[in-house]
Design an enzyme around this catalytic site. Structure first.
Site, PDB file in Angstrom:
ATOM      1  N   SER A   1      54.591 -25.265   4.194  1.00 45.78           N
ATOM      2  CA  SER A   1      55.345 -24.592   3.781  1.00 45.78           C
ATOM      3  C   SER A   1      56.911 -24.969   4.138  1.00 45.78           C
ATOM      4  O   SER A   1      57.679 -25.224   3.143  1.00 45.78           O
ATOM      5  CB  SER A   1      55.426 -22.936   4.211  1.00 45.78           C
ATOM      6  OG  SER A   1      54.121 -22.360   3.454  1.00 45.78           O
TER       7      SER A   1
ATOM      8  N   LYS B   1      48.801 -10.859   5.972  1.00 49.10           N
ATOM      9  CA  LYS B   1      49.161 -10.487   4.684  1.00 49.10           C
ATOM     10  C   LYS B   1      49.186  -8.799   4.601  1.00 49.10           C
ATOM     11  O   LYS B   1      50.064  -8.324   4.192  1.00 49.10           O
ATOM     12  CB  LYS B   1      48.813 -11.190   3.544  1.00 49.10           C
ATOM     13  CG  LYS B   1      48.847 -12.571   3.546  1.00 49.10           C
ATOM     14  CD  LYS B   1      48.319 -13.220   2.299  1.00 49.10           C
ATOM     15  CE  LYS B   1      48.768 -14.592   2.271  1.00 49.10           C
ATOM     16  NZ  LYS B   1      48.052 -15.490   1.128  1.00 49.10           N
TER      17      LYS B   1
ATOM     18  N   GLY C   1      44.070 -26.240  -5.384  1.00 53.12           N
ATOM     19  CA  GLY C   1      45.254 -25.444  -5.129  1.00 53.12           C
ATOM     20  C   GLY C   1      46.460 -25.755  -4.610  1.00 53.12           C
ATOM     21  O   GLY C   1      47.222 -24.757  -4.178  1.00 53.12           O
TER      22      GLY C   1
END
Ligand code: ATR
Length: 274
Positions: free
Chosen positions: A16, A66, A239
């Site tokens: 990220s 999450k 992905g």
């Protein structure tokens, strides 16, 4: 300097920061984006400490936080509410923290970028964990006709279907999938991480299949992707594009800017091959 971060445990392998720095460079922003390893029971404390910083704008949240992020944030986002999971947080003008889930739209956008038509299709989703939950409502929003969720543990698939607002969902075990002929198959199980196939595959099962998608990405195609290609499926995708697209959707929430994702997917593909 505007501050961003990604929280996870583990977090060392996260791409990220690399992806968001590429987006920032595209739009001429100088940002800080750090990886934060939060203790398993310590997400809320770590997130509060991050957002207490004046320059903190937003963060991403990955495994296993999450659900913690969903409970911590103020959530208006339909995708996050449907998934009961948040992967993107942003500080609002009144000092509160809003939560969003961009995983599902990341998957849908990557499928569309790769020319996969979702409208009116029968989709088979393998797995019923957190990753599966996040994509159910975005797939229906994208216009699919029917969703079958297959999972090793049937009760978890039943739970996901029951909690969703959609009635066009069938459930089955992984052993039974060869009794149907889906047009698109999405693997959200962790089988690929162990080099295993998520389910039995046969030419008859794949006879109507236009594309398979594995949410995992590696430096080479997963066994699921390889087997599908061998059995004649035209498109087999991993992905990595979903990772970049979910990041792009988060970046847009934070900054309003829409990054060029194709360029970033190509660059990150080169990095993971090294
Ligand atoms: P995630 O958030 O990545 O979805 P998870 O919630 O732990 O992670 O879910 C993992 C999923 O992979 C589940 O659907 C799990 O099946 P069970 O619900 O029966 O546990 C599935 N899974 C894990 N290992 C698997 C394997 N070897 N073969 C098939 N499915 C597997």
């Amino acid at each position: 300097m505007k501050k961003f971060a990604v929280f996870g445990n583990p977090i060392a392998q996260s791409l990220s920061p690399t992806i968001h720095q590429m987006f920032a460079q595209q739009v001429g922003e100088d940002i800080s984006y750090e990886k934060i390893l939060a203790p398993e029971e310590g997400f809320v404390g770590a997130a509060k400490a991050f957002f207490a910083q004046k320059e903190a704008i937003g963060c991403n949240v990955t495994m296993p936080f999450k659900l913690d992020a969903y409970n911590f944030a103020h959530v208006d986002d339909a995708a996050a509410n449907d998934a009961k999971a948040v992967n993107t947080l942003m500080k609002t003008a009144d000092g509160k923290v809003s939560g969003f889930n961009t995983d599902g739209i990341g998957l849908v956008n990557d499928l569309l970028n790769n020319g996969v038509v979702l409208k009116d299709k029968h989709v088979l989703l393998l797995g019923a964990g957190g990753a599966a939950r996040g994509v159910v409502s975005p797939l229906f929003t994208a216009g699919i006709n029917k969703l079958t969720i297959a999972n090793r543990t049937l009760s978890r698939a039943e739970q996901v279907a029951k909690e969703s607002q959609y009635s066009e969902i069938d459930v089955m075990t992984l052993e039974d999938v060869t009794s149907i002929t889906p047009q698109i198959i999405i693997n959200s199980t962790s089988a690929s991480l162990n080099g295993a196939l998520p389910c039995n595959m046969s030419a008859a099962f794949l006879s109507k299949c236009e594309a398979v998608y594995d949410m995992v990405y590696k430096n080479s195609p997963t066994p699921f992707m390889q087997e599908a290609s061998k059995l004649g499926v035209e498109k087999s995708l991993d992905g990595l594009g979903m990772l970049v697209e979910q990041a792009a959707a988060a970046f847009t929430i934070w900054t309003g800017a829409k990054p060029d994702t194709a360029e970033v997917v190509n660059k990150v593909r080169e990095i993971i091959k090294r």
